[in-house]
Design a protein around this motif. Structure first.
Motif, PDB file in Angstrom:
ATOM      1  N   GLU A  22       0.833  -1.200   0.000  1.00  0.00           N
ATOM      2  CA  GLU A  22       0.000   0.000   0.000  1.00  0.00           C
ATOM      3  C   GLU A  22       0.874   1.258   0.000  1.00  0.00           C
ATOM      4  OE1 GLU A  22      -2.800   0.136   3.210  1.00  0.00           O
ATOM      5  OE2 GLU A  22      -3.724   1.989   2.483  1.00  0.00           O
ATOM      6  N   THR A  23       1.911   1.245   0.842  1.00  0.00           N
ATOM      7  CA  THR A  23       2.785   2.415   0.914  1.00  0.00           C
ATOM      8  C   THR A  23       3.539   2.597  -0.394  1.00  0.00           C
ATOM      9  OG1 THR A  23       3.040   1.889   3.243  1.00  0.00           O
ATOM     10  CG2 THR A  23       4.526   3.546   2.356  1.00  0.00           C
ATOM     11  N   MET A  24       3.970   1.467  -0.938  1.00  0.00           N
ATOM     12  CA  MET A  24       4.711   1.521  -2.196  1.00  0.00           C
ATOM     13  C   MET A  24       3.871   2.138  -3.315  1.00  0.00           C
ATOM     14  SD  MET A  24       6.600  -1.792  -3.670  1.00  0.00           S
ATOM     15  CE  MET A  24       7.205  -1.470  -5.321  1.00  0.00           C
ATOM     16  N   VAL A  25       2.631   1.675  -3.389  1.00  0.00           N
ATOM     17  CA  VAL A  25       1.733   2.188  -4.442  1.00  0.00           C
ATOM     18  C   VAL A  25       1.556   3.695  -4.283  1.00  0.00           C
ATOM     19  CG1 VAL A  25      -0.694   2.167  -5.179  1.00  0.00           C
ATOM     20  CG2 VAL A  25       0.533   0.007  -4.877  1.00  0.00           C
ATOM     21  N   SER A  26       1.416   4.141  -3.006  1.00  0.00           N
ATOM     22  CA  SER A  26       1.187   5.578  -2.772  1.00  0.00           C
ATOM     23  C   SER A  26       2.410   6.409  -3.138  1.00  0.00           C
ATOM     24  CB  SER A  26       0.790   5.823  -1.315  1.00  0.00           C
ATOM     25  OG  SER A  26       1.926   5.656  -0.494  1.00  0.00           O
ATOM     26  N   LYS A  27       3.576   5.772  -3.221  1.00  0.00           N
ATOM     27  CA  LYS A  27       4.813   6.528  -3.521  1.00  0.00           C
ATOM     28  C   LYS A  27       5.285   6.379  -4.951  1.00  0.00           C
ATOM     29  CE  LYS A  27       6.524   6.557   1.114  1.00  0.00           C
ATOM     30  NZ  LYS A  27       7.508   7.336   1.755  1.00  0.00           N
ATOM     31  N   LEU A  28       4.485   5.770  -5.774  1.00  0.00           N
ATOM     32  CA  LEU A  28       4.912   5.624  -7.172  1.00  0.00           C
ATOM     33  C   LEU A  28       5.055   6.993  -7.804  1.00  0.00           C
ATOM     34  CD1 LEU A  28       2.605   2.729  -8.406  1.00  0.00           C
ATOM     35  CD2 LEU A  28       5.108   2.666  -8.253  1.00  0.00           C
ATOM     36  N   PRO A  29       6.120   7.197  -8.564  1.00  0.00           N
ATOM     37  CA  PRO A  29       6.224   8.481  -9.259  1.00  0.00           C
ATOM     38  C   PRO A  29       5.078   8.613 -10.254  1.00  0.00           C
ATOM     39  CG  PRO A  29       8.018   6.987  -9.906  1.00  0.00           C
ATOM     40  CD  PRO A  29       7.235   6.297  -8.829  1.00  0.00           C
ATOM     41  N   PRO A  30       4.702   9.844 -10.605  1.00  0.00           N
ATOM     42  CA  PRO A  30       3.580  10.018 -11.538  1.00  0.00           C
ATOM     43  C   PRO A  30       3.833   9.254 -12.838  1.00  0.00           C
ATOM     44  CG  PRO A  30       4.530  12.142 -10.878  1.00  0.00           C
ATOM     45  CD  PRO A  30       5.345  11.095 -10.226  1.00  0.00           C
ATOM     46  N   PRO A  31       2.755   8.724 -13.441  1.00  0.00           N
ATOM     47  CA  PRO A  31       2.944   7.921 -14.655  1.00  0.00           C
ATOM     48  C   PRO A  31       3.570   8.733 -15.767  1.00  0.00           C
ATOM     49  CG  PRO A  31       0.610   8.374 -14.277  1.00  0.00           C
ATOM     50  CD  PRO A  31       1.357   8.917 -13.104  1.00  0.00           C
ATOM     51  N   ARG A  32       4.391   8.033 -16.562  1.00  0.00           N
ATOM     52  CA  ARG A  32       4.918   8.693 -17.761  1.00  0.00           C
ATOM     53  C   ARG A  32       3.756   8.881 -18.729  1.00  0.00           C
ATOM     54  NH1 ARG A  32       8.986   4.163 -18.596  1.00  0.00           N
ATOM     55  NH2 ARG A  32       9.893   4.161 -16.530  1.00  0.00           N
ATOM     56  N   THR A  33       3.815   9.939 -19.488  1.00  0.00           N
ATOM     57  CA  THR A  33       2.699  10.207 -20.397  1.00  0.00           C
ATOM     58  C   THR A  33       2.852   9.396 -21.668  1.00  0.00           C
ATOM     59  OG1 THR A  33       3.914  12.126 -21.124  1.00  0.00           O
ATOM     60  CG2 THR A  33       2.088  12.524 -19.591  1.00  0.00           C
ATOM     61  N   ARG A  34       2.571   8.096 -21.509  1.00  0.00           N
ATOM     62  CA  ARG A  34       2.596   7.227 -22.683  1.00  0.00           C
ATOM     63  C   ARG A  34       1.229   6.568 -22.760  1.00  0.00           C
ATOM     64  NH1 ARG A  34       5.648   2.182 -24.385  1.00  0.00           N
ATOM     65  NH2 ARG A  34       6.257   1.807 -22.245  1.00  0.00           N
ATOM     66  N   PRO A  35       0.398   6.962 -23.710  1.00  0.00           N
ATOM     67  CA  PRO A  35      -0.975   6.453 -23.717  1.00  0.00           C
ATOM     68  C   PRO A  35      -1.009   4.966 -24.073  1.00  0.00           C
ATOM     69  CG  PRO A  35      -0.582   7.819 -25.644  1.00  0.00           C
ATOM     70  CD  PRO A  35       0.694   7.819 -24.877  1.00  0.00           C
ATOM     71  N   GLY A  36      -1.664   4.178 -23.221  1.00  0.00           N
ATOM     72  CA  GLY A  36      -1.889   2.763 -23.526  1.00  0.00           C
ATOM     73  C   GLY A  36      -0.608   1.977 -23.638  1.00  0.00           C
ATOM     74  N   ILE A  37      -0.703   0.848 -24.259  1.00  0.00           N
ATOM     75  CA  ILE A  37       0.442  -0.037 -24.438  1.00  0.00           C
ATOM     76  C   ILE A  37       0.585  -0.302 -25.903  1.00  0.00           C
ATOM     77  CG2 ILE A  37       1.226  -2.396 -24.016  1.00  0.00           C
ATOM     78  CD1 ILE A  37      -0.326  -2.088 -21.305  1.00  0.00           C
ATOM     79  N   SER A  38       1.779  -0.077 -26.422  1.00  0.00           N
ATOM     80  CA  SER A  38       1.943  -0.260 -27.861  1.00  0.00           C
ATOM     81  C   SER A  38       1.834  -1.734 -28.214  1.00  0.00           C
ATOM     82  CB  SER A  38       3.288   0.286 -28.296  1.00  0.00           C
ATOM     83  OG  SER A  38       4.305  -0.417 -27.637  1.00  0.00           O
ATOM     84  N   ALA A  39       1.085  -2.035 -29.243  1.00  0.00           N
ATOM     85  CA  ALA A  39       0.960  -3.417 -29.674  1.00  0.00           C
ATOM     86  C   ALA A  39       2.118  -3.717 -30.627  1.00  0.00           C
ATOM     87  CB  ALA A  39      -0.370  -3.610 -30.384  1.00  0.00           C
ATOM     88  N   LYS A  40       3.029  -4.583 -30.173  1.00  0.00           N
ATOM     89  CA  LYS A  40       4.190  -4.885 -31.019  1.00  0.00           C
ATOM     90  C   LYS A  40       3.868  -6.063 -31.903  1.00  0.00           C
ATOM     91  CE  LYS A  40       8.039  -2.900 -28.675  1.00  0.00           C
ATOM     92  NZ  LYS A  40       8.140  -3.136 -27.248  1.00  0.00           N
TER      93      LYS A  40
END
Ligand code: HPA
Length: 292
Positions: free
Chosen positions: A274-292
């Motif tokens: 729980e603590t770890m999740v609360s300390k995650l750095p803000p997400p990188r602005t990469r929309p979705g997951i690229s389909a390779k």
């Protein structure tokens, strides 16, 4: 995708997409983190804010969970202010499931948008300091399941030949260690070996795994970590040591023992996650997951 003539198999791409659609509709959130809770670790579920629960059995292609101590449901909500998908229970090869079923939940989490997968498991301690009640941060793994999780058709969003030279995210491991220090939780790193089960190992098998470099042994996690890496997700994983591995302790092994320790030390692991999740750095602005 279900039109006339379309064959849909449990856990195939179409089923995964359908499961994700249902969860998105009911949960109304895009999870950042997918947390997979193993045997007896369900207590963290109670910490999820505004939870929406969907039992596996209500999702197409997912069987209801069969193992005692595994609740068998997805929970969507907030944890430490972060949108999460909590998976209470999982599918194992030893239940007779194929890879498509074992890996379906990870693929569903990815389809929902989770970029981070946090895996937990109950494990037997091989290294001498890994006594019942200890936690271990998985640094690397040995797949001793004798089943290749990605064999078969290439799945949506996954790579054919994923690089496994660093299966567990360095930065997430470092974050886990700093949170553990802050919470005064002992969290040594170690190598997790996954065996097929359901029989526990023999003492000779444990000696072989120890010689191969394993510090702990269990029956899960490796397939999910491989699929998550193949799909470009970052992975962090923890073992909760519930017993000394076969031949290293005084007692014979039983599943009730596994569950008892899961409940006790599971609360430390819950706080850590729980603590770890609360300390995650803000997400990188990469929309979705690229389909390779
Ligand atoms: N072996 C395999 N799986 C396990 C063990 C073990 O000793 N303990 C908990 N899961």
């Amino acid at each position: 995708m279900t039109g006339t003539g379309t064959v849909r198999l449990p856990g195939d791409d179409a089923s995964v997409a359908e499961c994700a659609r249902i969860l998105r509709e009911r949960g109304g959130l895009r999870p950042r983190v997918h947390l997979v809770l193993g045997s007896g670790l369900g207590t963290l579920s109670a910490r999820v804010e505004d939870p929406v629960e969907v039992p596996f059995g209500e999702l197409p292609g997912l069987p209801a969970a069969t193992v005692a101590g595994h609740a068998g449901a997805f929970l969507m909500g907030g944890l430490g202010g972060v949108p999460v998908l909590v998976q209470s229970g999982r599918f194992h090869y030893y239940e007779g499931h194929g890879a498509a079923t074992v890996l379906a939940p990870v693929r569903v989490g990815r389809a929902l948008g989770a970029r981070i997968v946090a895996l937990t498991n109950a494990a037997g301690g091989i290294r001498s300091d890994l006594v019942p009640g200890s936690l271990m941060l998985i640094d690397d793994h040995i797949g001793a399941l004798f089943r290749a999780p990605l064999a078969g058709p290439l799945r949506r969003g996954e790579e054919r030949f994923p690089d496994m030279s660093r299966p567990y995210s360095r930065s997430l491991c470092t974050l886990a260690e700093s949170v553990a220090r802050e919470l005064r939780i002992r969290l040594p790193r170690g190598i997790y070996a996954a065996v097929h089960g359901p029989a526990f190992e023999t003492p000779a098998e444990i000696l072989a795994l120890r010689a191969a470099g394993a510090d702990a042994v269990g029956m899960s996690t490796v397939p999910e970590a491989v699929a998550a890496r193949a799909g470009g997700q970052r992975v962090v994983a923890f073992s909760l040591i519930t017993n000394r591995a076969a031949g290293l302790g005084m007692e014979s092994l039983d599943h009730a023992e596994v569950l008892r320790y899961g409940e006790e030390a599971g609360s430390s692991l819950g706080r850590l996650l729980e603590t770890m999740v609360s300390k995650l750095p803000p997400p990188r602005t990469r929309p979705g997951i690229s389909a390779k």
